[in-house]
Design an enzyme around this catalytic site. Structure first.
Site, PDB file in Angstrom:
ATOM      1  N   GLN A  56      21.607  70.580  59.049  1.00  0.00           N
ATOM      2  CA  GLN A  56      21.732  69.134  58.815  1.00  0.00           C
ATOM      3  C   GLN A  56      21.784  68.414  60.162  1.00  0.00           C
ATOM      4  O   GLN A  56      22.192  68.994  61.165  1.00  0.00           O
ATOM      5  CB  GLN A  56      22.976  68.834  57.972  1.00  0.00           C
ATOM      6  CG  GLN A  56      24.273  68.739  58.749  1.00  0.00           C
ATOM      7  CD  GLN A  56      24.997  67.426  58.494  1.00  0.00           C
ATOM      8  OE1 GLN A  56      24.392  66.360  58.544  1.00  0.00           O
ATOM      9  NE2 GLN A  56      26.280  67.492  58.241  1.00  0.00           N
ATOM     10  N   SER A  72      44.038  59.995  54.652  1.00  0.00           N
ATOM     11  CA  SER A  72      43.700  58.972  53.662  1.00  0.00           C
ATOM     12  C   SER A  72      43.378  59.610  52.313  1.00  0.00           C
ATOM     13  O   SER A  72      43.835  59.141  51.261  1.00  0.00           O
ATOM     14  CB  SER A  72      42.507  58.145  54.153  1.00  0.00           C
ATOM     15  OG  SER A  72      42.099  57.223  53.180  1.00  0.00           O
ATOM     16  N   GLY A  77      42.702  60.144  47.373  1.00  0.00           N
ATOM     17  CA  GLY A  77      41.607  60.918  46.816  1.00  0.00           C
ATOM     18  C   GLY A  77      40.292  60.595  47.503  1.00  0.00           C
ATOM     19  O   GLY A  77      40.225  59.764  48.407  1.00  0.00           O
ATOM     20  N   GLN A  80      34.357  57.988  47.472  1.00  0.00           N
ATOM     21  CA  GLN A  80      32.898  58.047  47.331  1.00  0.00           C
ATOM     22  C   GLN A  80      32.469  59.479  47.033  1.00  0.00           C
ATOM     23  O   GLN A  80      32.740  60.391  47.806  1.00  0.00           O
ATOM     24  CB  GLN A  80      32.218  57.552  48.611  1.00  0.00           C
ATOM     25  CG  GLN A  80      30.705  57.482  48.491  1.00  0.00           C
ATOM     26  CD  GLN A  80      30.062  56.948  49.754  1.00  0.00           C
ATOM     27  OE1 GLN A  80      30.735  56.733  50.750  1.00  0.00           O
ATOM     28  NE2 GLN A  80      28.759  56.750  49.711  1.00  0.00           N
ATOM     29  N   GLY A  96      27.644  63.833  52.551  1.00  0.00           N
ATOM     30  CA  GLY A  96      29.098  63.793  52.386  1.00  0.00           C
ATOM     31  C   GLY A  96      29.831  65.013  52.930  1.00  0.00           C
ATOM     32  O   GLY A  96      30.967  65.277  52.530  1.00  0.00           O
ATOM     33  N   GLU A  97      29.220  65.726  53.877  1.00  0.00           N
ATOM     34  CA  GLU A  97      29.899  66.917  54.406  1.00  0.00           C
ATOM     35  C   GLU A  97      31.223  66.561  55.073  1.00  0.00           C
ATOM     36  O   GLU A  97      32.191  67.305  54.992  1.00  0.00           O
ATOM     37  CB  GLU A  97      28.991  67.648  55.400  1.00  0.00           C
ATOM     38  CG  GLU A  97      29.644  68.911  55.962  1.00  0.00           C
ATOM     39  CD  GLU A  97      28.738  69.712  56.882  1.00  0.00           C
ATOM     40  OE1 GLU A  97      29.271  70.506  57.683  1.00  0.00           O
ATOM     41  OE2 GLU A  97      27.496  69.543  56.807  1.00  0.00           O
ATOM     42  N   ARG A  98      31.277  65.394  55.709  1.00  0.00           N
ATOM     43  CA  ARG A  98      32.514  64.982  56.371  1.00  0.00           C
ATOM     44  C   ARG A  98      33.634  64.816  55.351  1.00  0.00           C
ATOM     45  O   ARG A  98      34.774  65.241  55.583  1.00  0.00           O
ATOM     46  CB  ARG A  98      32.257  63.680  57.135  1.00  0.00           C
ATOM     47  CG  ARG A  98      33.456  63.162  57.922  1.00  0.00           C
ATOM     48  CD  ARG A  98      33.020  62.034  58.857  1.00  0.00           C
ATOM     49  NE  ARG A  98      34.171  61.452  59.530  1.00  0.00           N
ATOM     50  CZ  ARG A  98      34.841  60.411  59.096  1.00  0.00           C
ATOM     51  NH1 ARG A  98      34.485  59.824  57.962  1.00  0.00           N
ATOM     52  NH2 ARG A  98      35.862  59.931  59.766  1.00  0.00           N
ATOM     53  N   GLU A 130      21.689  58.932  55.708  1.00  0.00           N
ATOM     54  CA  GLU A 130      23.124  58.686  55.544  1.00  0.00           C
ATOM     55  C   GLU A 130      23.832  58.648  56.894  1.00  0.00           C
ATOM     56  O   GLU A 130      24.622  57.754  57.181  1.00  0.00           O
ATOM     57  CB  GLU A 130      23.767  59.757  54.660  1.00  0.00           C
ATOM     58  CG  GLU A 130      25.237  59.432  54.386  1.00  0.00           C
ATOM     59  CD  GLU A 130      26.107  60.656  54.125  1.00  0.00           C
ATOM     60  OE1 GLU A 130      27.108  60.508  53.426  1.00  0.00           O
ATOM     61  OE2 GLU A 130      25.807  61.734  54.650  1.00  0.00           O
ATOM     62  N   ASN A 131      23.542  59.628  57.747  1.00  0.00           N
ATOM     63  CA  ASN A 131      24.211  59.688  59.042  1.00  0.00           C
ATOM     64  C   ASN A 131      23.795  58.538  59.952  1.00  0.00           C
ATOM     65  O   ASN A 131      24.616  57.995  60.696  1.00  0.00           O
ATOM     66  CB  ASN A 131      23.926  61.033  59.715  1.00  0.00           C
ATOM     67  CG  ASN A 131      24.772  62.161  59.143  1.00  0.00           C
ATOM     68  OD1 ASN A 131      25.986  62.142  59.258  1.00  0.00           O
ATOM     69  ND2 ASN A 131      24.142  63.131  58.509  1.00  0.00           N
TER      70      ASN A 131
END
Length: 308
Positions: A56, A72, A77, A80, A96-98, A130-131
């Site tokens: 990625q 957070s 939870g 997104q 959404g790997e982060r 996304e990134n």
């Protein structure tokens, strides 16, 4: 930096391709919190059922930012959902790997996901977009993402520019960074050098030595450009006699033509668009050129501070 962020302003209708278009889902499918009913299309999956996408675009994850996001998430939870695709006996993360990494740190057992059946090319496109939209990539990571889409999936530079809502020249300039020596690419990758510094050193004799001096002394892009010119043409040239005050010192505030052009390049690198600065004694103006509505949408969101 937390992704559980503030309410979004209404988007400008019809502008920009955006992740929602790429993912094939409406913006309204995007949120779920603990104790709420997940929207249609969102399901809960075990954290262990997900695996990261090999190759990625993003390779660097800031540890302190991950800890902040995990804190957070532990309270609120994962808001997104993570986008995944079926892969083997589990699921591969597309976007959404982060969040997935932070959820593990927060010791969550399950996370909300949206499952989509993407091809390899579509998966790479979405991971890159996304990134870039979140401004999470270094210039080198972004360039490598473009190179992979070109080499492995046959994308053109024009198609990539449309995909990420930036100018073709921005894509071209980033790809040229991959012509730099590995040492300088690493300096850009860990943000010791900016893209502007790096561009000045492409195909310059002794570029590594100049880059090390720039980093050690904290020199500006203009300094790097001057050293690069000297490396290309070591013979001293006779300075021209300025014809007017603007050439000599730039007037009251000392802004020279070279200063303005360097600033145009730096702003252009940030936005990926053509920038023109018109400066005079009583002020001036900045013109931002765009060629698509997607690029206009991106500029509006950057100026408003909205997360794309």
């Amino acid at each position: 930096m937390s992704e559980q962020a503030a309410p979004r302003r209404p988007r400008m209708g019809g502008l920009g391709r955006g992740l929602s278009s790429l993912l094939g889902e409406p913006d309204g499918e995007a949120a779920t919190t603990r104790g709420s009913t997940p929207p249609s299309g969102v399901r809960q999956l075990p954290v262990t059922a997900l695996s990261p996408l090999p190759g990625q675009p993003r390779r660097f994850f800031d540890e302190s930012a991950l800890d902040e996001l995990a804190e957070s998430i532990s309270h609120r939870g994962v808001i997104q959902p993570i986008v995944v695709r079926p892969h083997g006996k589990g699921y591969q993360i597309v976007a959404g790997e982060r969040r997935w990494r932070a959820a593990q740190r927060a010791r969550l057992h399950e996370v909300p996901v949206v499952v989509r059946d993407f091809t390899d090319a579509e998966t790479m496109e979405i991971a890159l977009v996304e990134n870039i939209q979140r401004r999470d990539l270094t210039a080198i990571e972004e360039a490598e993402g473009y190179r992979r889409l070109i080499d492995e999936f046959g994308h053109t530079q024009e198609a990539l520019a449309n995909l990420v809502a930036k100018s073709r020249s921005h894509v071209t300039n980033l790809l040229r960074l991959l012509e730099l020596p590995k040492l300088i690419q690493d300096m850009v990758g860990d943000q010791r050098l900016s893209m502007g510094h790096a561009r000045a050193l492409i195909h310059v004799p002794g570029a590594e030595s100049i880059a090390e001096k720039v980093v050690a002394k904290g020199l500006s892009v203009r300094d790097a450009e001057r050293m690069a010119r000297q490396a290309r043409d070591p013979e001293p040239r006779r300075a021209r006699t300025p014809r007017d005050p603007a050439m000599a010192g730039g007037g009251e505030d000392g802004a020279t033509d070279a200063d303005l052009r360097a600033l145009e390049r730096q702003l252009g690198d940030v936005l990926g668009l053509k920038i023109h600065i018109n400066h005079g004694e009583k002020g001036g103006s900045i013109t931002i050129g765009y060629s698509t509505l997607g690029q206009l949408d991106m500029v509006c969101q950057r100026l408003s501070g909205e997360r794309i």
